[in-house]
Design a protein around this motif. Structure first.
Motif, PDB file in Angstrom:
ATOM      1  N   VAL A 126      -5.197  19.921  71.661  1.00 59.96           N
ATOM      2  CA  VAL A 126      -4.853  19.052  72.780  1.00 59.96           C
ATOM      3  C   VAL A 126      -5.946  19.105  73.844  1.00 59.96           C
ATOM      4  O   VAL A 126      -6.537  20.155  74.090  1.00 59.96           O
ATOM      5  N   PHE A 127      -6.206  17.953  74.444  1.00 59.04           N
ATOM      6  CA  PHE A 127      -7.178  17.811  75.524  1.00 59.04           C
ATOM      7  C   PHE A 127      -6.419  17.392  76.775  1.00 59.04           C
ATOM      8  O   PHE A 127      -5.561  16.505  76.731  1.00 59.04           O
ATOM      9  N   MET A 128      -6.781  18.011  77.911  1.00 60.86           N
ATOM     10  CA  MET A 128      -6.000  17.860  79.133  1.00 60.86           C
ATOM     11  C   MET A 128      -6.887  17.395  80.284  1.00 60.86           C
ATOM     12  O   MET A 128      -7.927  18.013  80.556  1.00 60.86           O
ATOM     13  N   PRO A 129      -6.492  16.334  80.977  1.00 60.04           N
ATOM     14  CA  PRO A 129      -7.196  15.990  82.213  1.00 60.04           C
ATOM     15  C   PRO A 129      -6.724  16.903  83.339  1.00 60.04           C
ATOM     16  O   PRO A 129      -5.693  17.582  83.217  1.00 60.04           O
ATOM     17  N   ARG A 130      -7.455  16.909  84.407  1.00 58.85           N
ATOM     18  CA  ARG A 130      -6.968  17.566  85.623  1.00 58.85           C
ATOM     19  C   ARG A 130      -6.207  16.518  86.433  1.00 58.85           C
ATOM     20  O   ARG A 130      -6.793  15.522  86.856  1.00 58.85           O
ATOM     21  N   LEU A 131      -4.906  16.736  86.612  1.00 58.81           N
ATOM     22  CA  LEU A 131      -4.060  15.802  87.356  1.00 58.81           C
ATOM     23  C   LEU A 131      -3.912  16.268  88.795  1.00 58.81           C
ATOM     24  O   LEU A 131      -3.655  17.455  89.052  1.00 58.81           O
ATOM     25  N   VAL A 132      -4.069  15.330  89.717  1.00 58.58           N
ATOM     26  CA  VAL A 132      -3.984  15.629  91.145  1.00 58.58           C
ATOM     27  C   VAL A 132      -2.905  14.762  91.771  1.00 58.58           C
ATOM     28  O   VAL A 132      -2.849  13.551  91.528  1.00 58.58           O
ATOM     29  N   SER A 133      -2.032  15.384  92.554  1.00 54.10           N
ATOM     30  CA  SER A 133      -0.982  14.660  93.270  1.00 54.10           C
ATOM     31  C   SER A 133      -1.058  15.029  94.749  1.00 54.10           C
ATOM     32  O   SER A 133      -0.984  16.212  95.097  1.00 54.10           O
ATOM     33  N   HIS A 134      -1.268  14.019  95.592  1.00 51.08           N
ATOM     34  CA  HIS A 134      -1.383  14.249  97.038  1.00 51.08           C
ATOM     35  C   HIS A 134      -2.442  15.301  97.353  1.00 51.08           C
ATOM     36  O   HIS A 134      -2.236  16.181  98.212  1.00 51.08           O
TER      37      HIS A 134
END
Length: 289
Positions: A126-134
């Motif tokens: 699995v490949f994962m992005p870096r998710l950013v919230s606020h």
């Protein structure tokens, strides 16, 4: 190793819920890249599952599915099976509110190609992005027993899968991951906790995951104000999911989980002035069995 003529193909599933196709930033930002990727020789196949029929209408350029509030685990399994059967090499899932307009999928695919052609590539499913919230990094994260925690920063590259956590939206899976993990997603799970359970099981199949050098804006529901009814639903889902995920773990871990859930239920019952949170400990316990 792949040549320039053999570029990676990618299928992306967007799950719509109470939202039209035009209002989904995920769908619209991916549709905007579809023609550009085609010009680069990359086949981007878009799948949409409308989980609230009557709200959205099929749109051109996508493969359309509908069901009334189907379990996410069932949706992911069904569409992944169809996508990989069609010949794609990679499968990605997305919420309808993840914004891909500031990234280039071709760059993500290039990074994935480099990892897969390297000696350690077989260790990654699995490949994962870096998710950013606020402005806050919300994925990837780490797990201690059954409790997840945020990390201030995660460097791109290979990471150990042990105690790793990630949000479903933006995850990209290899065909090998889908084939090895049985089930791919546990269909006893409904909505919340599907990603936690996936990563708990993933570490038993692949020693590593890969964090992509990309940052994506994601609207995290936990950052939205909950009504008492919504908070109760989320808590019931958490109980249901964690008890399934740790059902086969040690007696000690299951005992600690029960203590933690009692503590969490009391806190929420006081915060929302409702005994329903304590009652959920017993109703969801029966549901797991």
């Amino acid at each position: 190793m792949k040549t320039e003529e053999q570029k990676l193909s990618l299928a992306v599933l967007i799950v719509l819920y109470r939202k039209t196709s035009q209002d989904s930033i995920a769908l619209q930002s991916l549709l905007a890249q579809q023609a550009l990727l085609h010009d680069e020789g990359i086949d981007l196949q878009l799948y949409v599952w409308n989980n609230s029929p009557g709200v959205a209408q099929p749109c051109p350029g996508v493969r359309w599915f509908e069901a009334d509030n189907q379990r996410l685990s069932v949706i992911y399994n069904q569409v992944a099976k169809e996508a990989f059967a069609s010949g794609v090499e990679l499968f990605m899932i997305s919420d309808d509110d993840t914004n891909y307009s500031t990234i280039r999928l071709s760059s993500c695919l290039a990074q994935i190609g480099q990892v897969r052609s390297a000696p350690e590539g077989e260790q990654v499913g699995v490949f994962m992005p870096r998710l950013v919230s606020h402005g806050q990094l919300v994925s990837p994260g780490q797990r201690w027993l059954f409790m997840g925690r945020l990390t201030p920063d995660v460097a791109p590259g290979l990471v150990a899968s042990k105690n790793l956590l990630g949000i479903n939206s933006g995850l990209i899976f290899t065909r090998e991951c889908f084939q090895r993990m049985r089930p791919f997603y546990d269909e006893r799970l409904r909505f919340y906790a599907t990603d936690t359970d996936f990563f708990i099981r993933y570490e038993g199949y692949f020693p590593k995951a890969c964090v992509l050098d990309v940052e994506i804006d994601h609207d995290l529901s936990e950052h939205s104000a909950d009504t008492p009814a919504r908070a109760l639903f989320r808590f019931e889902e958490m109980i249901h999911g964690l008890r399934i995920s740790f059902h086969s773990h040690s007696l000690l871990q299951r005992g600690l989980l029960d203590l933690y859930l009692v503590y969490a239920a009391i806190r929420k019952a006081v915060a929302y002035r409702s005994p329903a949170f304590v009652k959920a400990l017993f109703t969801q316990g029966r549901a797991v069995k």
